[in-house]
Design an enzyme around this catalytic site. Sequence first.
Site, mmCIF file in Angstrom:
data_model
loop_
_atom_site.group_PDB
_atom_site.id
_atom_site.type_symbol
_atom_site.label_atom_id
_atom_site.label_comp_id
_atom_site.label_asym_id
_atom_site.label_seq_id
_atom_site.Cartn_x
_atom_site.Cartn_y
_atom_site.Cartn_z
ATOM 1 N N ASN A 9 0.864 -1.177 0.000
ATOM 2 C CA ASN A 9 0.000 0.000 0.000
ATOM 3 C C ASN A 9 0.903 1.229 0.000
ATOM 4 O OD1 ASN A 9 -1.814 2.040 0.530
ATOM 5 N ND2 ASN A 9 -2.307 1.352 2.608
ATOM 6 N N LYS A 11 0.132 4.228 -0.336
ATOM 7 C CA LYS A 11 -0.521 5.415 0.258
ATOM 8 C C LYS A 11 -0.297 6.635 -0.638
ATOM 9 C CE LYS A 11 -0.171 3.271 4.764
ATOM 10 N NZ LYS A 11 -0.100 3.420 6.225
ATOM 11 N N HIS A 94 -9.606 1.259 4.849
ATOM 12 C CA HIS A 94 -8.327 1.432 5.543
ATOM 13 C C HIS A 94 -8.527 2.392 6.725
ATOM 14 C CE1 HIS A 94 -4.225 2.609 6.415
ATOM 15 N NE2 HIS A 94 -3.871 1.481 5.829
ATOM 16 N N GLU A 96 -6.880 4.761 7.808
ATOM 17 C CA GLU A 96 -6.655 6.188 7.500
ATOM 18 C C GLU A 96 -7.880 6.792 6.821
ATOM 19 O OE1 GLU A 96 -2.926 5.622 5.482
ATOM 20 O OE2 GLU A 96 -1.995 5.089 7.392
ATOM 21 N N GLU A 164 -5.383 -4.759 10.746
ATOM 22 C CA GLU A 164 -4.365 -3.744 10.995
ATOM 23 C C GLU A 164 -4.693 -2.998 12.280
ATOM 24 O OE1 GLU A 164 -2.369 -2.653 6.989
ATOM 25 O OE2 GLU A 164 -4.065 -1.318 7.285
ATOM 26 N N GLY A 170 2.367 2.477 10.831
ATOM 27 C CA GLY A 170 3.293 3.591 10.646
ATOM 28 C C GLY A 170 3.984 4.029 11.921
ATOM 29 N N SER A 210 3.327 -1.752 10.455
ATOM 30 C CA SER A 210 4.772 -1.779 10.686
ATOM 31 C C SER A 210 5.425 -3.115 10.318
ATOM 32 C CB SER A 210 5.089 -1.397 12.135
ATOM 33 O OG SER A 210 4.695 -0.052 12.391
HETATM 34 P P1 PGA Z 1 2.743 0.563 7.668
HETATM 35 O O1 PGA Z 1 1.271 0.724 7.033
HETATM 36 O O2 PGA Z 1 3.289 -0.742 7.139
HETATM 37 O O3 PGA Z 1 3.503 1.743 7.179
HETATM 38 O O4 PGA Z 1 2.575 0.517 9.152
HETATM 39 C C1 PGA Z 1 0.438 -0.396 6.857
HETATM 40 C C2 PGA Z 1 -0.884 0.039 6.287
HETATM 41 O O5 PGA Z 1 -1.405 1.076 6.723
HETATM 42 O O6 PGA Z 1 -1.449 -0.621 5.392
#
Ligand code: PGA
Length: 253
Positions: A9, A11, A94, A96, A164, A170, A210
């Site tokens: 992803n 983003k 997601h 976010e 997640e 992140g 992460s």
């Molecule tokens: P990250 O994001 O690996 O940077 O923690 C994962 C995600 O949000 O899909």
Amino acid sequence: MRIPIIAGNWKMNTTVSEAADLVRAMQAQLAALTGVERVLCPPFVSLTTVGQIIRGSAVKLGAQNMHYEEKGAYTGEVSPLMLGGLCEYVILGHSERRQYFGETDELVNRKVKAALKAGLKPIVCVGERLDENEAGKTEEVIVREVRGGLSGVEAPTSLVIAYEPIWAIGTGKAATGPQANATISLIRRTVAQLYGDGFAEGLRVQYGGSVTAANIAEFISQPHIDGALVGGASLKAAEFVSIVEQTARIKKG
Ligand code: PGA
């Protein structure tokens, strides 16, 4: 046997030319790995370019979001019909999107239905916040999000769920393998109540939050974890290839 699936992803990162450079840097190695489904989810504006570069290989393409209507006066939105010709997968719900754009379980549910109708394969994200986790509400949140996202959906032709935990995204603070495995086992039981044991047994559930080349083995060696949704580490070609390579090796057992 569930075929593991690793999705990157990206983003809101990479311009079109950076996206092209990134996919070129990993394409040959990714394409050569077998036994794992590999999906790249660049920003909308790079789907065509990345799609052209991976065409003819087994590497697949996904979008990061979509609207639930097929067309209409929704300025700035992208519809399932538009994605239909461009990519195979779409990430929905997601955290976010939920956190910054107010997406609710009802909205995610509409999108899931629209994606399936358009022949897209949804990757539905669920996960609890830190305060929910600390208050012992993980189960309650996960069951609500899974049931809410799939409400009124007949046994889907294609479905991937990504667990997640929001506190792990992140932040560099990943869950432990056993923690993630336990919650994913709960997701599988919840899906079994909706669609039966056989469906749940075949359902692929990813861990996300992460994930790196240094910790993927801990997750992928867990029996209920069928892959990963990778954010930050998917922007580094060598690291993403390593995540896919380790997954292939460990799951082949
Ligand atoms: P990250 O994001 O690996 O940077 O923690 C994962 C995600 O949000 O899909």
